[in-house]
Write an enzyme that holds these catalytic residues in place. Sequence first.
Site: not given
Length: 288
Positions: A65, A211, A215
């Site tokens: 990240y 998640f 989506g």
Amino acid sequence: MKTSSATPSTFLLGGDLELNRMGYGAMRIVGPKIFGMPENPQNSLDVLRRAVELGVNFIDTADQYGPFTSEQLIAEALHPYRDQLVIGTKGGLVRFGPWADINNDASPQHLQEALDGSLRRLKLERIDLYQLHRIDPKVPADISFAYLAQAQQQGKIRHLGLSEVSVDEIKEAQQFFKVVSVQNRYSVLDRQWEPVLEYCQSEGIAFIPWFPIGGGMTPMTEKLQTLADRKQVTMHQLALSWLLHRSDNILLIPGTSDIGHLEENMRATTIELTAQEMAELDGIAGSV
């Protein structure tokens, strides 16, 4: 922190770490498209500190990240860490640019470099939860597993977990070390890894959905919004509450770089869902 009366608020990870089930995912505190430093580093520090103030005692991150930025910001914001604050990180992916510009590398050499780097950036002598970010198709899984077991024996890692794995892959890893967590994509809208969740539940393994809202499934999202409106909560809050009710071994790590959104997510722990509401939510993914 509390959840509704039907759901426990904590989970005992690895038999010795009591974690509040609403944690925080630290992917979004880095720069745009998960790359580089954030435009406003102070905001990221404030979000991390506010998460802990709100009762979060499990923060999930990864060396890629940024890369490396999320771990550095966590240490800057929170070190020296409060007692019972668990920082979980991951290794086995290499980021070269924004979004999905990443490659697998779960070779022992890379995992050693990744683990040592995470220890240094997080200012820790031992990482409480270290997860293999992906099984590398170029490296036999047992070689990666054997290295992680060795690092645990050396005292660098307290507990080990996996990410994006099947039941068979978990069973293979269990021949080398105790698997205490599995982090797979899962939400009220996306049930692909349902068999993995059920296996983890039967084995006492924490299941950490990434998640967690889902989506790209507009008809299902509209149905979720309708139910949220009826409940007078946000769609995100309802999706998080469903996960807390779905299984007692689920740990949540919703991520955000906004304090208001963080506080909204935390309020999902107070939402009570009836059996009828759970049945309606359970039916969303199969209804389209």
